[in-house]
Design a protein around this motif. Sequence first.
Motif, mmCIF file in Angstrom:
data_model
loop_
_atom_site.group_PDB
_atom_site.id
_atom_site.type_symbol
_atom_site.label_atom_id
_atom_site.label_comp_id
_atom_site.label_asym_id
_atom_site.label_seq_id
_atom_site.Cartn_x
_atom_site.Cartn_y
_atom_site.Cartn_z
ATOM 1 N N LYS A 160 8.205 -7.804 22.542
ATOM 2 C CA LYS A 160 7.228 -8.754 23.086
ATOM 3 C C LYS A 160 5.826 -8.383 22.619
ATOM 4 C CE LYS A 160 5.666 -10.848 27.415
ATOM 5 N NZ LYS A 160 5.827 -10.863 28.899
ATOM 6 N N LYS A 161 5.515 -7.108 22.651
ATOM 7 C CA LYS A 161 4.312 -6.561 22.032
ATOM 8 C C LYS A 161 4.798 -5.667 20.891
ATOM 9 C CE LYS A 161 1.543 -6.449 26.289
ATOM 10 N NZ LYS A 161 0.804 -5.556 27.241
ATOM 11 N N PRO A 162 4.791 -6.155 19.661
ATOM 12 C CA PRO A 162 5.346 -5.374 18.550
ATOM 13 C C PRO A 162 4.696 -4.002 18.427
ATOM 14 C CG PRO A 162 4.911 -7.626 17.865
ATOM 15 C CD PRO A 162 4.288 -7.463 19.212
ATOM 16 N N TYR A 163 5.525 -3.020 18.075
ATOM 17 C CA TYR A 163 5.006 -1.676 17.879
ATOM 18 C C TYR A 163 5.682 -1.039 16.680
ATOM 19 C CZ TYR A 163 9.243 -0.261 20.528
ATOM 20 O OH TYR A 163 10.532 -0.076 20.972
ATOM 21 N N ILE A 164 5.134 0.056 16.213
ATOM 22 C CA ILE A 164 5.706 0.733 15.055
ATOM 23 C C ILE A 164 6.037 2.186 15.404
ATOM 24 C CG2 ILE A 164 4.456 -0.774 13.455
ATOM 25 C CD1 ILE A 164 3.509 2.826 13.421
ATOM 26 N N ILE A 165 6.998 2.723 14.671
ATOM 27 C CA ILE A 165 7.341 4.143 14.744
ATOM 28 C C ILE A 165 7.123 4.705 13.347
ATOM 29 C CG2 ILE A 165 9.141 5.850 15.207
ATOM 30 C CD1 ILE A 165 10.470 3.799 17.055
ATOM 31 N N ASP A 166 6.190 5.625 13.236
ATOM 32 C CA ASP A 166 5.838 6.219 11.946
ATOM 33 C C ASP A 166 6.197 7.704 11.990
ATOM 34 O OD1 ASP A 166 4.600 7.332 9.701
ATOM 35 O OD2 ASP A 166 2.959 5.884 9.741
ATOM 36 N N CYS A 167 7.407 8.011 11.537
ATOM 37 C CA CYS A 167 7.867 9.410 11.571
ATOM 38 C C CYS A 167 7.169 10.260 10.523
ATOM 39 C CB CYS A 167 9.379 9.472 11.364
ATOM 40 S SG CYS A 167 10.321 8.785 12.726
ATOM 41 N N TRP A 168 6.714 9.647 9.453
ATOM 42 C CA TRP A 168 6.035 10.408 8.403
ATOM 43 C C TRP A 168 4.743 11.015 8.934
ATOM 44 C CZ3 TRP A 168 1.662 9.750 4.954
ATOM 45 C CH2 TRP A 168 1.725 10.548 3.803
ATOM 46 N N LEU A 169 4.011 10.241 9.730
ATOM 47 C CA LEU A 169 2.789 10.744 10.355
ATOM 48 C C LEU A 169 3.043 11.270 11.762
ATOM 49 C CD1 LEU A 169 0.237 8.056 9.135
ATOM 50 C CD2 LEU A 169 0.332 10.458 8.463
ATOM 51 N N GLY A 170 4.220 11.005 12.313
ATOM 52 C CA GLY A 170 4.600 11.579 13.592
ATOM 53 C C GLY A 170 4.015 10.902 14.811
ATOM 54 N N PHE A 171 3.924 9.559 14.803
ATOM 55 C CA PHE A 171 3.411 8.873 15.989
ATOM 56 C C PHE A 171 4.054 7.498 16.124
ATOM 57 C CE2 PHE A 171 0.709 6.769 12.895
ATOM 58 C CZ PHE A 171 0.467 5.510 13.448
ATOM 59 N N ALA A 172 3.895 6.907 17.300
ATOM 60 C CA ALA A 172 4.301 5.537 17.560
ATOM 61 C C ALA A 172 3.188 4.861 18.339
ATOM 62 C CB ALA A 172 5.604 5.497 18.349
ATOM 63 N N ASP A 173 3.007 3.569 18.106
ATOM 64 C CA ASP A 173 1.960 2.852 18.836
ATOM 65 C C ASP A 173 2.148 1.356 18.630
ATOM 66 O OD1 ASP A 173 -0.271 2.430 20.432
ATOM 67 O OD2 ASP A 173 -1.478 3.932 19.380
ATOM 68 N N TYR A 174 1.468 0.584 19.473
ATOM 69 C CA TYR A 174 1.470 -0.858 19.276
ATOM 70 C C TYR A 174 0.887 -1.172 17.899
ATOM 71 C CZ TYR A 174 2.621 -1.523 24.197
ATOM 72 O OH TYR A 174 3.250 -1.513 25.417
ATOM 73 N N ALA A 175 1.374 -2.252 17.297
ATOM 74 C CA ALA A 175 1.001 -2.577 15.922
ATOM 75 C C ALA A 175 -0.506 -2.654 15.686
ATOM 76 C CB ALA A 175 1.679 -3.881 15.497
ATOM 77 N N PRO A 176 -1.295 -3.317 16.558
ATOM 78 C CA PRO A 176 -2.745 -3.359 16.298
ATOM 79 C C PRO A 176 -3.379 -1.974 16.327
ATOM 80 C CG PRO A 176 -2.122 -5.027 17.913
ATOM 81 C CD PRO A 176 -0.939 -4.129 17.737
ATOM 82 N N ASN A 177 -2.931 -1.127 17.265
ATOM 83 C CA ASN A 177 -3.459 0.233 17.339
ATOM 84 C C ASN A 177 -3.084 1.037 16.098
ATOM 85 O OD1 ASN A 177 -4.320 -0.513 19.867
ATOM 86 N ND2 ASN A 177 -2.790 0.651 20.977
ATOM 87 N N ALA A 178 -1.851 0.850 15.631
ATOM 88 C CA ALA A 178 -1.393 1.583 14.449
ATOM 89 C C ALA A 178 -2.206 1.180 13.222
ATOM 90 C CB ALA A 178 0.089 1.312 14.211
ATOM 91 N N LEU A 179 -2.426 -0.118 13.049
ATOM 92 C CA LEU A 179 -3.218 -0.576 11.907
ATOM 93 C C LEU A 179 -4.625 0.000 11.954
ATOM 94 C CD1 LEU A 179 -2.138 -4.330 11.651
ATOM 95 C CD2 LEU A 179 -1.518 -2.460 10.111
ATOM 96 N N ASN A 180 -5.178 0.086 13.148
ATOM 97 C CA ASN A 180 -6.517 0.671 13.284
ATOM 98 C C ASN A 180 -6.520 2.149 12.913
ATOM 99 O OD1 ASN A 180 -9.362 0.391 14.207
ATOM 100 N ND2 ASN A 180 -8.706 1.869 15.751
ATOM 101 N N LEU A 237 0.812 -1.213 0.000
ATOM 102 C CA LEU A 237 0.000 0.000 0.000
ATOM 103 C C LEU A 237 0.850 1.269 0.000
ATOM 104 C CD1 LEU A 237 -2.868 -1.083 2.417
ATOM 105 C CD2 LEU A 237 -2.775 -1.212 -0.075
ATOM 106 N N ASP A 238 2.147 1.117 -0.292
ATOM 107 C CA ASP A 238 3.050 2.254 -0.501
ATOM 108 C C ASP A 238 3.176 3.135 0.737
ATOM 109 O OD1 ASP A 238 4.856 3.726 -1.979
ATOM 110 O OD2 ASP A 238 3.336 5.078 -2.786
ATOM 111 N N HIS A 239 3.383 2.505 1.892
ATOM 112 C CA HIS A 239 3.669 3.272 3.102
ATOM 113 C C HIS A 239 4.647 2.489 3.964
ATOM 114 C CE1 HIS A 239 3.289 6.277 6.130
ATOM 115 N NE2 HIS A 239 2.905 5.395 7.047
ATOM 116 N N SER A 240 5.762 3.140 4.316
ATOM 117 C CA SER A 240 6.820 2.503 5.098
ATOM 118 C C SER A 240 6.853 3.032 6.519
ATOM 119 C CB SER A 240 8.177 2.741 4.439
ATOM 120 O OG SER A 240 8.211 2.200 3.138
ATOM 121 N N VAL A 241 7.149 2.134 7.459
ATOM 122 C CA VAL A 241 7.271 2.482 8.876
ATOM 123 C C VAL A 241 8.414 1.670 9.451
ATOM 124 C CG1 VAL A 241 4.802 2.972 9.111
ATOM 125 C CG2 VAL A 241 5.667 0.666 9.627
ATOM 126 N N LEU A 242 8.757 1.939 10.709
ATOM 127 C CA LEU A 242 9.719 1.110 11.417
ATOM 128 C C LEU A 242 8.950 0.150 12.315
ATOM 129 C CD1 LEU A 242 12.747 0.574 11.938
ATOM 130 C CD2 LEU A 242 12.544 2.047 13.953
#
Length: 216
Positions: free
Chosen positions: A139-159, A129-134
């Motif tokens: 133990k509870k995977p999470y992402i860092i999305d500097c393009w949108l300026g937030f970090a959160d646990y993976a399920p929350n980020a997908l939501n 879907l042409d969007h990259s994150v870290l």
Amino acid sequence: MKVQKIDSTKFQSRNQTIRFADDIARHVNKCYPRISATMVNEFVNINAFRNLKKRLNMEATDNLRCEISNNYDETNSFIGKILAFLKPIKKYKFGNCGESAQLAAIVAKINGIKDCHIAQICNHEGKDLDHSVLFVNDKKPYIIDCWLGFADYAPNALNKYKTLYNKIFKLKDNKLAFYTNINDEYTDFLKDDFTRSQTNKLRRIYPELYIKKGYV
């Protein structure tokens, strides 16, 4: 394709881990302010500035990535490859989500985060879907999305991508996932954890990228 399986549980508490990850996202954007062509494309009146849109989409992107590629190919050292990316970003003050994810990877590793990889969002069929994150494989995977300026646990980020940011991504598929099998040389270079020696060298060269406790 390596798809990261995500527990659908939505973690609500913003604990110390997520707060620090959020600090990293904000710190990256503070140290490397940049314009994103894809973000500018979402402006309501962007069509009134067609020349700007063209310059950002073509000239800025091509110049930045060409310089990074040339610099990267001219060095064999670890530090040289890091500088090959950071210097053009600082020079051009430009970067889309891919560059933002790469910045996040460097800064996260400098600050001791292990087992983190650049990932892309895909639908249930595996379409990019042409969007990259870290993606941080904790133990509870999470992402860092500097393009949108937030970090959160993976399920929350997908939501968030499906709801809060759906105007940007225009998602029709409700089933999303992250995958880390990205065919890009610089992304591949950033897959491994930094050694203590590499981290210490980067902290000496770029002390502003190291987040001291209580600083951000």
